[in-house]
Write a protein that holds these residues in place. Sequence first.
Motif, PDB file in Angstrom:
ATOM      1  N   CYS A 160       0.830  -1.214   0.000  1.00  0.00           N
ATOM      2  CA  CYS A 160       0.000   0.000   0.000  1.00  0.00           C
ATOM      3  C   CYS A 160       0.860   1.258   0.000  1.00  0.00           C
ATOM      4  O   CYS A 160       0.500   2.269  -0.633  1.00  0.00           O
ATOM      5  CB  CYS A 160      -0.923   0.014   1.219  1.00  0.00           C
TER       6      CYS A 160
ATOM      7  N   ARG B  36       1.770   2.957  -3.321  1.00  0.00           N
ATOM      8  CA  ARG B  36       0.702   3.332  -4.243  1.00  0.00           C
ATOM      9  C   ARG B  36       0.036   4.644  -3.840  1.00  0.00           C
ATOM     10  O   ARG B  36      -0.099   4.946  -2.659  1.00  0.00           O
ATOM     11  CB  ARG B  36      -0.338   2.206  -4.312  1.00  0.00           C
TER      12      ARG B  36
ATOM     13  N   VAL C 211      -5.355   3.384  -2.899  1.00  0.00           N
ATOM     14  CA  VAL C 211      -5.563   2.008  -2.435  1.00  0.00           C
ATOM     15  C   VAL C 211      -7.057   1.788  -2.224  1.00  0.00           C
ATOM     16  O   VAL C 211      -7.718   2.558  -1.525  1.00  0.00           O
ATOM     17  CB  VAL C 211      -4.806   1.734  -1.116  1.00  0.00           C
TER      18      VAL C 211
ATOM     19  N   ILE D 281      -8.900  -3.336   0.471  1.00  0.00           N
ATOM     20  CA  ILE D 281      -7.623  -3.907   0.898  1.00  0.00           C
ATOM     21  C   ILE D 281      -7.492  -3.868   2.423  1.00  0.00           C
ATOM     22  O   ILE D 281      -7.038  -4.831   3.054  1.00  0.00           O
ATOM     23  CB  ILE D 281      -6.444  -3.139   0.256  1.00  0.00           C
TER      24      ILE D 281
END
Length: 261
Positions: A113, A116, A119, A123
Amino acid sequence: ILLVYGYTGPEDQFLPLAEQLYRYCDANGLQFNLFVENRLPALCGKAFSATPFGVMQRVVDLPSFTLEGQKMRRLRYLVSKFANVGSCRTQEYICGSEPKTAEAIAAIIDQWCASRTMVNPLIHIVKDEILAGTLDREHRLFLTYVDDVLQNAILVSPMAAGAGYLMDLEFYGPDMPLGGLEFAIVNIIQTLRNDGCKTFSLGGTYGCKLGDSHDADPAIESILEDLRQQNIFNDAGNLQFKNKFRPESKDIFLCRAVDAG
């Protein structure tokens, strides 16, 4: 706008339900949009455009899957390269069985995570359920290690009507050696094959297309092409990654009435 994604019912009921849904949208002032792998025929007297929106890729004959042969050369190289890094293994983890393993999986998810800009909130839900041991048992978790250090975690989910499994979520850290995901996926395929599965879906890759469509919506196609050119909506790298497994690839079409505007 109403967008429908993913039909999981009996094949012979798909078109009657699509027509029912179109009638509902028409009666309630909603614009009907549908993601499908096959073009829609006319419904309620309306013709539908089919604009390529992504690609679905599946390994469709697991019993005959092999790393041998020229076409698998790149995949074979990556799997071998990873395997030579150390003592490597992929094993299934039963959710709730080992709290320390769950914590290691959560740490890998956090690392994934962190790299990025966006997210999916799903998740975080999955991570919490893994830590709590409450993840639904229909999902299966496969963990890949090098010298007992966790490198990646891949979650697979059952496809409709027992057709096989879908690679749903993949998590890995920034320091995973080259070939880590390929090694894991090949081992998952072997496990599923031994379980009697015939199909393993690598999932959908969006923003890409296999070719032009004769009945695409010109306005939508123009917007998508512009986004592809700017690399805003173009996951070509992921498509290339999956192509190493020599899957069956099919366009995913965005279908809408030709006069939808």
